[in-house]
Design a protein around this motif. Structure first.
Motif, PDB file in Angstrom:
ATOM      1  N   UNK A   1      25.189  74.603  41.141  1.00 39.48           N
ATOM      2  CA  UNK A   1      24.184  74.008  40.916  1.00 39.48           C
ATOM      3  C   UNK A   1      24.348  72.468  40.518  1.00 39.48           C
ATOM      4  N   UNK A   2      25.297  71.880  40.118  1.00 38.03           N
ATOM      5  CA  UNK A   2      25.642  70.626  39.713  1.00 38.03           C
ATOM      6  C   UNK A   2      25.652  70.498  38.250  1.00 38.03           C
ATOM      7  N   UNK A   3      25.505  71.599  37.460  1.00 40.45           N
ATOM      8  CA  UNK A   3      25.430  71.403  35.945  1.00 40.45           C
ATOM      9  C   UNK A   3      26.655  70.842  35.531  1.00 40.45           C
ATOM     10  N   UNK A   4      26.686  70.245  34.362  1.00 38.08           N
ATOM     11  CA  UNK A   4      27.839  69.594  33.926  1.00 38.08           C
ATOM     12  C   UNK A   4      27.710  69.936  32.269  1.00 38.08           C
ATOM     13  N   UNK A   5      26.923  70.113  31.478  1.00 36.15           N
ATOM     14  CA  UNK A   5      26.815  70.705  30.338  1.00 36.15           C
ATOM     15  C   UNK A   5      26.015  72.016  30.482  1.00 36.15           C
ATOM     16  N   UNK A   6      26.784  73.018  29.870  1.00 37.58           N
ATOM     17  CA  UNK A   6      26.285  74.278  29.825  1.00 37.58           C
ATOM     18  C   UNK A   6      26.184  75.080  28.412  1.00 37.58           C
ATOM     19  N   UNK A   7      25.110  75.270  27.921  1.00 41.55           N
ATOM     20  CA  UNK A   7      24.861  75.803  26.573  1.00 41.55           C
ATOM     21  C   UNK A   7      25.012  77.276  26.480  1.00 41.55           C
ATOM     22  N   UNK A   8      25.368  77.850  25.431  1.00 38.77           N
ATOM     23  CA  UNK A   8      25.326  79.105  25.114  1.00 38.77           C
ATOM     24  C   UNK A   8      24.717  79.356  23.510  1.00 38.77           C
ATOM     25  N   UNK A   9      24.192  80.514  23.518  1.00 38.32           N
ATOM     26  CA  UNK A   9      23.595  80.878  22.259  1.00 38.32           C
ATOM     27  C   UNK A   9      24.510  81.351  21.016  1.00 38.32           C
ATOM     28  N   UNK A  10      25.880  81.506  21.148  1.00 37.58           N
ATOM     29  CA  UNK A  10      26.865  81.672  20.256  1.00 37.58           C
ATOM     30  C   UNK A  10      26.573  81.328  19.113  1.00 37.58           C
ATOM     31  N   UNK A  11      26.634  82.209  17.817  1.00 33.72           N
ATOM     32  CA  UNK A  11      26.570  81.919  16.427  1.00 33.72           C
ATOM     33  C   UNK A  11      24.997  81.940  15.870  1.00 33.72           C
ATOM     34  N   UNK A  12      24.203  82.193  16.875  1.00 34.47           N
ATOM     35  CA  UNK A  12      22.678  82.072  16.231  1.00 34.47           C
ATOM     36  C   UNK A  12      22.194  83.308  15.459  1.00 34.47           C
ATOM     37  N   UNK A  13      23.070  84.296  15.623  1.00 41.36           N
ATOM     38  CA  UNK A  13      22.571  85.470  14.681  1.00 41.36           C
ATOM     39  C   UNK A  13      23.270  85.143  13.328  1.00 41.36           C
ATOM     40  N   UNK A  14      24.270  83.998  13.096  1.00 37.28           N
ATOM     41  CA  UNK A  14      24.650  83.815  11.762  1.00 37.28           C
ATOM     42  C   UNK A  14      23.813  82.356  11.209  1.00 37.28           C
ATOM     43  N   UNK A  15      22.797  81.872  12.095  1.00 34.25           N
ATOM     44  CA  UNK A  15      22.097  80.680  11.914  1.00 34.25           C
ATOM     45  C   UNK A  15      20.666  80.928  11.908  1.00 34.25           C
ATOM     46  N   UNK A  16      20.203  80.230  12.995  1.00 37.54           N
ATOM     47  CA  UNK A  16      18.804  80.210  13.001  1.00 37.54           C
ATOM     48  C   UNK A  16      18.158  81.708  13.204  1.00 37.54           C
ATOM     49  N   UNK A  17      18.694  82.651  13.691  1.00 42.91           N
ATOM     50  CA  UNK A  17      18.162  83.792  14.132  1.00 42.91           C
ATOM     51  C   UNK A  17      18.658  85.143  13.222  1.00 42.91           C
ATOM     52  N   UNK A  18      19.293  84.749  11.782  1.00 49.14           N
ATOM     53  CA  UNK A  18      19.508  85.695  11.028  1.00 49.14           C
ATOM     54  C   UNK A  18      18.610  86.628  10.645  1.00 49.14           C
ATOM     55  N   UNK A  19      18.943  87.782  10.506  1.00 46.79           N
ATOM     56  CA  UNK A  19      17.995  88.804  10.169  1.00 46.79           C
ATOM     57  C   UNK A  19      17.590  88.760   8.527  1.00 46.79           C
ATOM     58  N   UNK A  20      18.292  88.236   7.609  1.00 39.32           N
ATOM     59  CA  UNK A  20      17.912  88.186   6.330  1.00 39.32           C
ATOM     60  C   UNK A  20      18.381  89.237   5.589  1.00 39.32           C
ATOM     61  N   UNK A  21      19.258  90.038   5.608  1.00 36.56           N
ATOM     62  CA  UNK A  21      19.486  91.192   4.846  1.00 36.56           C
ATOM     63  C   UNK A  21      19.735  90.775   3.430  1.00 36.56           C
ATOM     64  N   UNK A  22      20.094  89.638   3.012  1.00 35.79           N
ATOM     65  CA  UNK A  22      20.384  89.299   1.752  1.00 35.79           C
ATOM     66  C   UNK A  22      19.218  89.125   0.773  1.00 35.79           C
TER      67      UNK A  22
END
Length: 643
Positions: free
Chosen positions: A364-385
């Protein structure tokens, strides 16, 4: 995007430009420019470039300072350019990323690396002082390796290019090979080759005649809590930080793409990019099942429905369903990848999906490809603490209320919630350790769940390495929840470089912005009450993304199964792999490292029977068996055996 190779001399003769250019052919991929070189009396560089941003097309390579005698070669993307340029007293407009790296180092020395935000790796040679500095950002997605020889240092972004110089051995590091079979790693500096080391994340490495000195300039840790006036303030601050992390990627005029699932992590990236650049198309690529178990297929179909809803909410997101996942663990096409990178890929069951998405993005001609790795430890943390926080704060009635609400939300017994999420973080560690001992709850051997042979793991030193590792199973189970996230955020799997180089070879710069240092610092500063409320996990993410994700996505209670059609994928290679393994003369190292008799026995069982015997056998197929087949395939290539 630039891949480079360098040789700095402390008295040893340099290779010729022709030799360096020949080795540099292993750098990058087909879409990169032809190899070029530069040399001085004590240093020689070679590189291949693929310009992603306008200013990189005319940027000098390397950046040479005649006054100081330094020269810098690097790759990456520097964010917060206006702020950095103001501090440097220069104009950022038109300045290349490597010029900002060089100016920061010239002004502040090694301390200047700490001021660089974004994704980068560079090498700076000071010919007058006879000193080489290697530096890498926290993202860690710009590979950087080095070899200290007799009177020289060889360095670069691709092991295959370093090996092609003939200046370092191809001998395999046994402990790292074992980690590839396990699918996880402990040593952040080790590579698959005994003579090659890796520059770790957020580190500078200074090498001169006297030796080598490493400085870790940043690491994930919980600091003083950020105290804002209201919940709404936390939401707006998080949105501003997410925007700040992603806006730098918009400097590239080339098409942007996202490995897009129907969940929070990649969805937050796609939606934010779409909102920041409403006049640009954001391409989304989603794996969809080719068939299989009806119940699992329904769950994956629901995930695609979320992707379609996201595209309706943001019309400039164009979602594409990707069905074909045809890269098999011992696929012959991997031989070209091994030759170009010198490495196997990690987690072939996962990478068969990601390579399919990457191939769709490339077409498709994309040159920068993003993934969501690490989200569950940052933005989408479940907050068990949260539970431990309420206990320490003396808010015991709130603690009881939250525990009951968590049980109701999850549908799990209250007793399980109390033990898993409440008591585990409250009881003293010695008491917890005694409880494990009393219940005879042993720590699993690190080789369990893989086909790594225990004697090989012991002889290689891998057992001892893991005993001391911060992410060892024994240590992790005694850590409190709030201590675990910084540990996992700081782990750099030794086998991920193969993935990165595979993407780069396709002309793709793949990034994981939810692991950005700025976002990590911000998230680790937020109070636990922001991440879980009324029993609802990911409480912060649900509010932050309320203006970005469809309501149905925000209401999801669980996670989607990325391997719902694992059986269909395994059907493509199971029988053929069994025939190959049964008739092969094993590579010498494979025979020592891999439990080949067990592998043959498993593959001799019809796939439906194997996966139907025990619930955990599907995981064995996707991890232990797939990893072993791929590592065996790599070792046969490495030892130049014919199948």
């Amino acid at each position: 995007m630039l891949h480079f190779l360098g040789l700095a001399s402390f008295g040893a003769p340099l290779l010729s430009s022709a030799q360096m250019l020949q080795a540099a052919r292993r750098l990058g991929g087909p879409d990169f420019e032809a190899p070029q070189s530069w040399s001085s009396d004590t240093c020689i560089f070679a590189w291949r470039r693929m310009a992603l941003r306008p200013e990189t097309r005319s940027a000098p390579i390397p950046i040479v300072d005649p006054e100081s005698g330094t020269c810098l070669i690097g790759s990456g993307r520097i964010d917060e350019r206006a702020e950095l340029s103001a501090a440097l007293g220069m104009h950022s407009r038109g300045a290349s990323d490597t010029e900002l790296m060089a100016q920061s180092f010239a002004r502040w020395g090694e301390a200047g690396v700490d001021r660089l935000m974004g994704n980068f790796g560079f090498a700076l040679w000071d010919g007058k002082a006879g000193r080489l500095t290697l530096a890498k950002d926290y993202f860690g997605t710009t590979p950087l390796f080095y070899h200290r020889g007799d009177g020289f240092v060889l360095f670069g972004t691709n092991p295959a290019a370093l090996l092609a110089t003939g200046l370092c051995s191809r001998e395999i590091d046994h402990a790292t090979l074992g980690e590839n079979l396990m699918g996880r790693s402990a040593d952040p500096e080790a590579t698959l080759y005994r003579d090659l080391r890796r520059v770790r994340r957020a580190a500078t490495l200074r090498i001169d005649r006297s030796g080598c000195r490493e400085t870790i300039y940043w690491q994930p840790e919980r600091g003083a809590p950020l105290l804002l006036k209201s919940d709404a303030d936390y939401v707006e601050a998080t949105r501003a930080m997410l925007d700040r992390v992603l806006v730098g990627h918009l400097r590239s005029p080339a098409p942007l793409g996202v490995m897009l699932s129907g969940g929070f992590d990649s969805g937050s990236i796609a939606a934010t990019l779409a909102m920041l650049a409403p006049d640009r198309t954001i391409a989304g690529f989603t794996c969809v099942p080719a068939g299989g178990d009806p119940d699992r297929m329904r769950r994956m179909a629901r995930e695609w429905a979320h992707v379609e809803a996201l595209a309706r909410k943001h019309p400039n997101i164009e979602a594409q369903a990707v069905v074909d996942k045809d890269m098999l663990p011992c696929d012959d096409r991997y031989r070209d990848l091994f030759a170009d990178t010198g490495l196997p890929i990690g987690a072939p069951a996962l990478m068969c999906r990601r390579l399919a998405l990457a191939e769709a993005a490339r077409r498709s001609g994309v040159r920068t490809l993003f993934n969501g790795d690490g989200g569950n430890r940052t933005l989408t943390s479940e907050g068990p603490q949260l539970f431990a926080h309420l206990f320490r704060s003396g808010r015991w009635l709130d603690l009881a209320t939250e525990a009951r609400a968590a049980a109701a939300f999850s549908g799990k017994p209250l007793g399980k919630i109390i033990w898993r999420d409440v008591l585990r973080d409250i009881v003293p560690r010695q008491l917890l350790k005694a409880w494990y001992r009393l219940r005879d709850m042993r720590v699993p051997d690190i080789t369990e769940g893989s086909l790594l042979r225990r004697p090989f793991a012991n002889d290689s030193g891998l057992i001892d390495t893991w005993r001391a590792a911060p992410n060892s199973p024994d240590r992790i189970r005694l850590l409190r929840t709030e201590e675990i996230e910084p540990v996992y955020l700081n782990v750099q799997p030794s086998h991920t470089d193969g993935m990165t180089l595979a993407y780069n070879r396709m002309g793709l710069d793949v990034v994981a912005p939810l692991r950005d240092r700025r976002l990590v610092d911000f998230i680790l500063s937020l109070p636990p009450t922001q991440f879980r409320r009324g029993g609802v996990p990911r409480f912060l993410a649900r509010r932050v993304l309320a203006d970005r994700l469809p309501a149905a996505t925000l209401d999801e209670r669980g996670y989607f199964d990325p391997f719902a059609d694992l059986g269909l994928w395994a059907e493509k290679w199971w029988d053929e792999a069994g025939r190959k393994i049964s008739g092969q003369r094993p590579a010498e190292l494979a025979g020592r490292a891999i439990d080949l008799p067990q592998l043959r026995q498993w593959l001799a069982t019809p796939l439906p029977d194997f996966m139907g015997r025990e619930a955990g056998n599907a995981r064995i197929v996707g991890s232990a068996i797939a990893n072993a087949l791929h590592v065996n395939h790599f070792l046969r290539w490495h030892e130049r055996l014919n199948d």
